[in-house]
Write a protein that holds these residues in place. Sequence first.
Motif, mmCIF file in Angstrom:
data_model
loop_
_atom_site.group_PDB
_atom_site.id
_atom_site.type_symbol
_atom_site.label_atom_id
_atom_site.label_comp_id
_atom_site.label_asym_id
_atom_site.label_seq_id
_atom_site.Cartn_x
_atom_site.Cartn_y
_atom_site.Cartn_z
ATOM 1 N N TRP A 249 23.419 117.060 -2.744
ATOM 2 C CA TRP A 249 22.177 117.165 -2.282
ATOM 3 C C TRP A 249 22.887 117.818 -0.811
ATOM 4 O O TRP A 249 22.435 117.670 0.256
ATOM 5 N N ARG A 309 21.646 117.002 -13.747
ATOM 6 C CA ARG A 309 20.589 116.528 -13.522
ATOM 7 C C ARG A 309 20.236 118.436 -12.455
ATOM 8 O O ARG A 309 19.311 118.093 -13.309
ATOM 9 N N GLN A 310 20.960 118.438 -12.184
ATOM 10 C CA GLN A 310 20.297 119.553 -10.673
ATOM 11 C C GLN A 310 19.940 121.255 -11.665
ATOM 12 O O GLN A 310 19.399 121.976 -10.991
ATOM 13 N N TYR A 337 18.557 107.492 -7.292
ATOM 14 C CA TYR A 337 17.897 108.939 -7.288
ATOM 15 C C TYR A 337 16.624 108.656 -7.338
ATOM 16 O O TYR A 337 15.741 108.846 -6.226
ATOM 17 N N GLN A 344 17.481 114.035 -1.507
ATOM 18 C CA GLN A 344 18.113 114.897 -2.907
ATOM 19 C C GLN A 344 17.835 116.221 -2.595
ATOM 20 O O GLN A 344 16.384 116.048 -1.866
ATOM 21 N N ASP A 345 18.429 117.278 -2.668
ATOM 22 C CA ASP A 345 17.610 118.679 -2.663
ATOM 23 C C ASP A 345 17.114 119.553 -4.444
ATOM 24 O O ASP A 345 17.500 120.647 -3.939
ATOM 25 N N ASP A 346 16.824 118.708 -4.690
ATOM 26 C CA ASP A 346 16.340 119.314 -6.294
ATOM 27 C C ASP A 346 15.293 120.012 -6.116
ATOM 28 O O ASP A 346 15.353 121.147 -7.070
ATOM 29 N N ASP A 347 14.445 119.805 -5.596
ATOM 30 C CA ASP A 347 13.235 120.609 -5.040
ATOM 31 C C ASP A 347 13.821 122.363 -5.004
ATOM 32 O O ASP A 347 13.640 123.430 -5.291
ATOM 33 N N VAL A 349 16.420 123.294 -5.148
ATOM 34 C CA VAL A 349 17.860 123.906 -6.369
ATOM 35 C C VAL A 349 16.920 124.455 -7.185
ATOM 36 O O VAL A 349 16.721 125.977 -8.140
ATOM 37 N N LYS A 350 16.160 124.100 -7.649
ATOM 38 C CA LYS A 350 14.527 124.244 -8.341
ATOM 39 C C LYS A 350 14.412 125.904 -8.003
ATOM 40 O O LYS A 350 13.703 126.661 -9.089
#
Length: 361
Positions: A249, A309-310, A337, A344-347, A349-350
Amino acid sequence: MHNIQASLTQEQKAALHEGLVIPAHPLALNERRELDEVYQRLLTKYYIASGAGGIAVGVHSTQFEIRDPNINLFERVLRLAAEETERANLNRPFIKVAGICGDSEQAAEEALISKTLGYDAALLSMGSLEGWSEQELLRRTERIAEIMPVIGFYLQPSVGGRIFSFGFWQAFAEIDNVVAIKMAPFNRYQTLDVVRAVCCSSRRDEIALYTGNDDNILIDLLTTYRFETEDGTIEKQIVGGLLGHFAVWTQKAVQLLEEVKRIRKQEGSSLSPEWLTRNVEITDANAAIFDPAHQFAGCIPGIHEVLRRQGLMRGIWCLNPEEKLSEGQKGEIDRVYRQYPHLQDDDFVKRHLDEWLAPQS
Protein backbone atom coordinates in the motif's frame (compact mmCIF):
# COMPACT_ATOMS: atom_id res chain seq x y z
CA MET A 1 40.21 3.67 1.98
CA HIS A 2 39.23 7.27 2.77
CA ASN A 3 39.69 8.35 -0.83
CA ILE A 4 36.89 6.06 -2.05
CA GLN A 5 34.28 7.35 0.42
CA ALA A 6 31.00 8.17 -1.32
CA SER A 7 28.49 10.75 -0.14
CA LEU A 8 24.92 11.78 -0.89
CA THR A 9 24.26 14.60 -3.32
CA GLN A 10 22.91 17.87 -1.91
CA GLU A 11 19.49 17.05 -3.46
CA GLN A 12 19.46 13.61 -1.84
CA LYS A 13 20.45 15.07 1.55
CA ALA A 14 17.70 17.67 1.33
CA ALA A 15 15.11 15.01 0.40
CA LEU A 16 16.31 12.67 3.17
CA HIS A 17 15.91 15.46 5.75
CA GLU A 18 12.53 16.57 4.46
CA GLY A 19 11.28 12.99 4.85
CA LEU A 20 10.83 10.05 2.51
CA VAL A 21 8.83 6.84 2.27
CA ILE A 22 11.45 4.11 1.77
CA PRO A 23 9.92 0.62 1.37
CA ALA A 24 11.92 -2.42 2.45
CA HIS A 25 11.99 -4.30 -0.88
CA PRO A 26 10.64 -7.90 -0.86
CA LEU A 27 11.96 -10.83 -2.88
CA ALA A 28 9.72 -12.24 -5.65
CA LEU A 29 10.09 -16.00 -6.16
CA ASN A 30 8.41 -18.59 -8.35
CA GLU A 31 6.94 -21.88 -7.09
CA ARG A 32 10.40 -23.51 -7.34
CA ARG A 33 11.62 -20.84 -4.91
CA GLU A 34 13.84 -19.30 -7.58
CA LEU A 35 14.11 -15.57 -8.29
CA ASP A 36 11.18 -14.34 -10.41
CA GLU A 37 12.96 -11.57 -12.28
CA VAL A 38 9.82 -10.19 -13.98
CA TYR A 39 8.01 -9.69 -10.68
CA GLN A 40 11.16 -8.55 -8.88
CA ARG A 41 11.43 -5.72 -11.42
CA LEU A 42 7.66 -5.15 -11.19
CA LEU A 43 7.93 -4.44 -7.46
CA THR A 44 10.63 -1.82 -8.03
CA LYS A 45 8.48 -0.18 -10.72
CA TYR A 46 5.53 -0.14 -8.31
CA TYR A 47 7.53 1.59 -5.56
CA ILE A 48 8.88 4.20 -7.95
CA ALA A 49 5.42 4.86 -9.46
CA SER A 50 3.91 5.11 -5.96
CA GLY A 51 6.14 8.11 -5.24
CA ALA A 52 8.51 6.41 -2.81
CA GLY A 53 11.66 8.43 -2.17
CA GLY A 54 13.89 5.40 -2.19
CA ILE A 55 14.05 1.64 -1.75
CA ALA A 56 15.95 -0.55 0.70
CA VAL A 57 17.21 -3.80 -0.87
CA GLY A 58 19.04 -6.68 0.78
CA VAL A 59 17.23 -6.01 4.07
CA HIS A 60 15.12 -8.34 6.21
CA SER A 61 12.15 -8.18 3.79
CA THR A 62 14.47 -9.21 0.93
CA GLN A 63 15.31 -12.34 3.03
CA PHE A 64 18.77 -12.74 4.55
CA GLU A 65 19.09 -16.15 2.85
CA ILE A 66 20.01 -14.32 -0.39
CA ARG A 67 23.53 -14.25 1.10
CA ASP A 68 23.71 -18.04 1.43
CA PRO A 69 26.50 -19.20 -0.94
CA ASN A 70 24.14 -21.88 -2.34
CA ILE A 71 21.53 -19.23 -3.17
CA ASN A 72 23.87 -16.34 -3.99
CA LEU A 73 21.28 -13.69 -4.91
CA PHE A 74 22.58 -10.63 -3.01
CA GLU A 75 24.34 -8.95 -5.93
CA ARG A 76 21.73 -9.97 -8.52
CA VAL A 77 18.78 -8.64 -6.54
CA LEU A 78 20.53 -5.34 -5.84
CA ARG A 79 21.45 -5.04 -9.51
CA LEU A 80 17.83 -5.54 -10.72
CA ALA A 81 16.53 -2.77 -8.46
CA ALA A 82 19.36 -0.45 -9.53
CA GLU A 83 18.63 -1.13 -13.22
CA GLU A 84 14.91 -0.38 -12.83
CA THR A 85 15.66 2.82 -10.94
CA GLU A 86 18.02 3.97 -13.68
CA ARG A 87 15.50 3.03 -16.37
CA ALA A 88 12.84 5.15 -14.65
CA ASN A 89 14.97 8.22 -15.39
CA LEU A 90 13.52 10.11 -12.43
CA ASN A 91 13.62 13.88 -12.22
CA ARG A 92 13.49 13.82 -8.41
CA PRO A 93 15.95 12.65 -5.74
CA PHE A 94 15.76 8.92 -5.08
CA ILE A 95 17.90 7.05 -2.55
CA LYS A 96 18.91 3.45 -3.13
CA VAL A 97 19.67 1.86 0.24
CA ALA A 98 21.55 -1.44 0.51
CA GLY A 99 21.05 -3.67 3.54
CA ILE A 100 24.50 -4.51 4.93
CA CYS A 101 25.17 -7.12 7.60
CA GLY A 102 27.76 -9.50 9.03
CA ASP A 103 31.15 -8.95 10.64
CA SER A 104 33.43 -6.12 9.51
CA GLU A 105 34.86 -8.08 6.57
CA GLN A 106 31.48 -9.22 5.23
CA ALA A 107 29.92 -5.80 5.81
CA ALA A 108 32.77 -4.04 3.99
CA GLU A 109 32.53 -6.47 1.08
CA GLU A 110 28.75 -5.96 0.82
CA ALA A 111 29.19 -2.17 1.01
CA LEU A 112 31.76 -2.21 -1.81
CA ILE A 113 29.46 -4.35 -3.99
CA SER A 114 26.54 -2.00 -3.26
CA LYS A 115 28.59 1.10 -4.00
CA THR A 116 29.78 -0.39 -7.30
CA LEU A 117 26.13 -1.06 -8.23
CA GLY A 118 25.30 2.60 -7.63
CA TYR A 119 23.68 2.37 -4.19
CA ASP A 120 23.63 5.60 -2.21
CA ALA A 121 23.64 4.46 1.42
CA ALA A 122 24.14 1.41 3.62
CA LEU A 123 21.51 0.37 6.17
CA LEU A 124 23.90 -1.21 8.63
CA SER A 125 22.43 -4.11 10.60
CA MET A 126 23.89 -4.85 14.01
CA GLY A 127 22.09 -8.17 14.36
CA SER A 128 23.81 -11.53 14.95
CA LEU A 129 26.90 -9.90 16.48
CA GLU A 130 25.97 -10.73 20.07
CA GLY A 131 29.53 -11.12 21.34
CA TRP A 132 30.64 -7.73 20.06
CA SER A 133 31.18 -4.81 22.43
CA GLU A 134 29.68 -1.40 21.66
CA GLN A 135 33.19 -0.11 20.88
CA GLU A 136 33.76 -2.89 18.35
CA LEU A 137 30.44 -2.11 16.68
CA LEU A 138 31.36 1.58 16.49
CA ARG A 139 34.68 0.72 14.82
CA ARG A 140 32.81 -1.50 12.32
CA THR A 141 30.47 1.42 11.57
CA GLU A 142 33.44 3.74 10.99
CA ARG A 143 34.86 1.26 8.51
CA ILE A 144 31.64 1.08 6.48
CA ALA A 145 31.21 4.87 6.65
CA GLU A 146 34.59 5.18 4.94
CA ILE A 147 33.06 3.36 1.95
CA MET A 148 29.58 4.90 1.72
CA PRO A 149 26.99 6.88 3.73
CA VAL A 150 25.59 4.88 6.65
CA ILE A 151 22.05 4.67 8.00
CA GLY A 152 22.16 3.29 11.54
CA PHE A 153 19.63 0.67 12.55
CA TYR A 154 18.18 0.04 16.03
CA LEU A 155 16.40 -3.31 15.75
CA GLN A 156 14.07 -4.80 18.33
CA PRO A 157 15.53 -7.70 20.35
CA SER A 158 12.60 -10.05 19.57
CA VAL A 159 13.82 -10.39 15.97
CA GLY A 160 17.56 -10.48 16.54
CA GLY A 161 18.42 -6.96 17.68
CA ARG A 162 19.90 -5.91 21.01
CA ILE A 163 19.68 -3.03 23.47
CA PHE A 164 22.30 -0.27 23.19
CA SER A 165 23.26 2.42 25.68
CA PHE A 166 22.53 6.12 25.25
CA GLY A 167 26.31 6.64 25.05
CA PHE A 168 26.56 4.21 22.15
CA TRP A 169 24.09 6.23 20.07
CA GLN A 170 25.76 9.51 21.01
CA ALA A 171 29.12 8.13 19.79
CA PHE A 172 27.41 6.60 16.73
CA ALA A 173 25.96 10.00 15.78
CA GLU A 174 29.46 11.55 15.86
CA ILE A 175 30.74 9.22 13.11
CA ASP A 176 31.41 11.12 9.90
CA ASN A 177 29.19 9.99 6.99
CA VAL A 178 26.41 8.63 9.20
CA VAL A 179 23.49 10.32 7.43
CA ALA A 180 20.44 8.85 9.17
CA ILE A 181 19.29 6.43 11.85
CA LYS A 182 16.34 4.08 11.48
CA MET A 183 14.74 3.34 14.85
CA ALA A 184 12.90 0.04 15.08
CA PRO A 185 13.18 -1.10 18.71
CA PHE A 186 9.33 -1.14 18.96
CA ASN A 187 9.90 0.53 22.32
CA ARG A 188 9.27 4.15 23.35
CA TYR A 189 12.18 4.33 25.82
CA GLN A 190 14.77 3.05 23.33
CA THR A 191 13.43 5.27 20.54
CA LEU A 192 13.81 8.25 22.88
CA ASP A 193 17.40 7.24 23.63
CA VAL A 194 18.32 7.57 19.95
CA VAL A 195 16.51 10.87 19.40
CA ARG A 196 18.02 12.42 22.54
CA ALA A 197 21.50 11.09 21.68
CA VAL A 198 21.32 12.67 18.22
CA CYS A 199 20.03 15.95 19.71
CA CYS A 200 23.06 15.96 22.05
CA SER A 201 25.48 15.24 19.18
CA SER A 202 27.53 17.88 17.35
CA ARG A 203 26.26 16.29 14.08
CA ARG A 204 22.56 16.61 14.99
CA ASP A 205 21.76 18.64 11.88
CA GLU A 206 23.50 16.15 9.59
CA ILE A 207 21.48 13.12 10.73
CA ALA A 208 17.91 12.45 9.59
CA LEU A 209 15.74 10.31 11.88
CA TYR A 210 13.55 7.59 10.35
CA THR A 211 10.98 5.35 11.96
CA GLY A 212 11.08 1.60 11.62
CA ASN A 213 8.60 1.24 14.49
CA ASP A 214 5.83 -0.51 12.56
CA ASP A 215 3.72 -0.48 15.74
CA ASN A 216 3.71 3.33 16.01
CA ILE A 217 4.41 4.78 12.56
CA LEU A 218 2.11 7.77 12.50
CA ILE A 219 2.76 9.02 16.05
CA ASP A 220 6.51 8.81 15.38
CA LEU A 221 6.04 10.99 12.29
CA LEU A 222 3.77 13.55 14.00
CA THR A 223 5.83 14.12 17.15
CA THR A 224 8.29 16.94 17.77
CA TYR A 225 10.97 15.81 20.23
CA ARG A 226 12.43 18.53 22.49
CA PHE A 227 15.43 18.16 24.80
CA GLU A 228 17.65 20.37 26.91
CA THR A 229 21.27 19.92 25.83
CA GLU A 230 24.57 21.69 26.51
CA ASP A 231 23.76 23.81 23.46
CA GLY A 232 20.32 24.78 24.74
CA THR A 233 16.89 23.49 23.77
CA ILE A 234 17.02 21.29 20.69
CA GLU A 235 14.02 20.09 18.71
CA LYS A 236 14.04 17.24 16.20
CA GLN A 237 11.48 15.23 14.26
CA ILE A 238 11.34 11.74 12.85
CA VAL A 239 10.94 12.85 9.25
CA GLY A 240 10.18 9.66 7.31
CA GLY A 241 10.00 5.90 7.41
CA LEU A 242 12.16 3.02 6.21
CA LEU A 243 9.75 0.18 6.79
CA GLY A 244 8.62 -3.28 5.80
CA HIS A 245 5.10 -1.93 6.27
CA PHE A 246 5.74 0.59 3.48
CA ALA A 247 6.38 -2.36 1.11
CA VAL A 248 2.57 -2.69 0.84
CA TRP A 249 0.00 0.00 0.00
CA THR A 250 2.97 2.26 -0.77
CA GLN A 251 1.07 4.91 -2.70
CA LYS A 252 -1.19 5.49 0.33
CA ALA A 253 1.89 5.66 2.59
CA VAL A 254 3.33 8.40 0.35
CA GLN A 255 0.04 10.34 0.54
CA LEU A 256 0.03 9.92 4.33
CA LEU A 257 3.55 11.33 4.71
CA GLU A 258 2.64 14.30 2.51
CA GLU A 259 -0.33 15.01 4.83
CA VAL A 260 2.00 14.79 7.84
CA LYS A 261 4.42 17.25 6.21
CA ARG A 262 1.58 19.74 5.67
CA ILE A 263 0.66 19.49 9.35
CA ARG A 264 4.28 20.03 10.41
CA LYS A 265 4.33 23.30 8.46
CA GLN A 266 1.16 24.66 10.11
CA GLU A 267 2.57 26.49 13.11
CA GLY A 268 0.37 26.64 16.16
CA SER A 269 -2.33 24.39 14.70
CA SER A 270 -3.82 21.78 16.98
CA LEU A 271 -3.70 18.14 16.02
CA SER A 272 -7.02 16.46 15.31
CA PRO A 273 -7.69 13.40 17.53
CA GLU A 274 -8.55 11.61 14.27
CA TRP A 275 -4.78 11.20 13.72
CA LEU A 276 -4.54 9.11 16.89
CA THR A 277 -7.29 6.86 15.57
CA ARG A 278 -5.58 6.57 12.20
CA ASN A 279 -2.35 5.58 13.97
CA VAL A 280 -4.21 2.71 15.64
CA GLU A 281 -5.76 1.64 12.31
CA ILE A 282 -2.31 1.46 10.69
CA THR A 283 -0.95 -0.48 13.68
CA ASP A 284 -3.89 -2.90 13.56
CA ALA A 285 -3.33 -3.49 9.83
CA ASN A 286 0.37 -3.97 10.51
CA ALA A 287 -0.38 -6.55 13.23
CA ALA A 288 -2.26 -8.68 10.68
CA ILE A 289 0.51 -8.44 8.11
CA PHE A 290 3.54 -8.66 10.44
CA ASP A 291 2.20 -11.33 12.78
CA PRO A 292 3.36 -10.15 16.24
CA ALA A 293 0.84 -12.70 17.61
CA HIS A 294 3.40 -15.36 16.65
CA GLN A 295 6.58 -13.36 17.34
CA PHE A 296 6.61 -12.04 13.73
CA ALA A 297 7.04 -15.56 12.29
CA GLY A 298 4.68 -14.76 9.39
CA CYS A 299 6.02 -11.26 8.75
CA ILE A 300 7.57 -11.79 5.28
CA PRO A 301 4.79 -14.11 4.00
CA GLY A 302 2.28 -11.53 5.32
CA ILE A 303 3.83 -8.81 3.13
CA HIS A 304 3.82 -11.26 0.21
CA GLU A 305 0.15 -12.14 0.75
CA VAL A 306 -0.94 -8.51 0.39
CA LEU A 307 1.22 -8.06 -2.73
CA ARG A 308 -0.12 -11.36 -4.17
CA ARG A 309 -3.71 -10.19 -3.72
CA GLN A 310 -2.87 -7.04 -5.67
CA GLY A 311 -1.21 -8.95 -8.51
CA LEU A 312 2.27 -7.65 -7.61
CA MET A 313 3.54 -11.16 -6.74
CA ARG A 314 2.69 -14.58 -8.16
CA GLY A 315 2.74 -16.28 -4.76
CA ILE A 316 3.97 -15.99 -1.19
CA TRP A 317 6.93 -18.39 -1.42
CA CYS A 318 10.03 -17.71 0.66
CA LEU A 319 13.55 -19.10 0.27
CA ASN A 320 13.04 -20.89 3.59
CA PRO A 321 10.16 -23.38 3.03
CA GLU A 322 9.32 -23.15 6.76
CA GLU A 323 8.52 -19.46 6.39
CA LYS A 324 4.79 -19.26 5.75
CA LEU A 325 1.65 -17.58 7.05
CA SER A 326 0.93 -18.39 10.69
CA GLU A 327 -2.27 -20.06 11.81
CA GLY A 328 -5.12 -17.53 11.60
CA GLN A 329 -2.98 -14.89 9.86
CA LYS A 330 -4.81 -15.09 6.53
CA GLY A 331 -8.09 -14.47 8.37
CA GLU A 332 -6.57 -11.44 10.09
CA ILE A 333 -5.43 -10.04 6.72
CA ASP A 334 -8.98 -10.62 5.41
CA ARG A 335 -10.30 -8.66 8.41
CA VAL A 336 -8.07 -5.59 7.97
CA TYR A 337 -8.75 -5.63 4.22
CA ARG A 338 -12.47 -5.32 4.98
CA GLN A 339 -12.04 -2.84 7.80
CA TYR A 340 -9.56 -0.34 6.33
CA PRO A 341 -10.16 0.14 2.59
CA HIS A 342 -8.83 3.71 2.91
CA LEU A 343 -5.36 2.36 3.76
CA GLN A 344 -5.11 0.34 0.53
CA ASP A 345 -3.89 1.34 -2.92
CA ASP A 346 -5.44 -1.60 -4.82
CA ASP A 347 -7.19 0.72 -7.33
CA PHE A 348 -3.88 2.46 -8.12
CA VAL A 349 -2.18 -0.92 -8.71
CA LYS A 350 -5.06 -2.16 -10.86
CA ARG A 351 -4.82 0.90 -13.11
CA HIS A 352 -1.09 0.45 -13.76
CA LEU A 353 -0.37 -3.29 -13.45
CA ASP A 354 -0.52 -4.11 -17.18
CA GLU A 355 1.73 -1.17 -17.98
CA TRP A 356 4.31 -2.26 -15.36
CA LEU A 357 4.22 -5.85 -16.62
CA ALA A 358 4.60 -4.87 -20.28
CA PRO A 359 7.97 -5.97 -21.73
CA GLN A 360 10.52 -3.17 -21.94
CA SER A 361 11.30 -2.06 -25.47
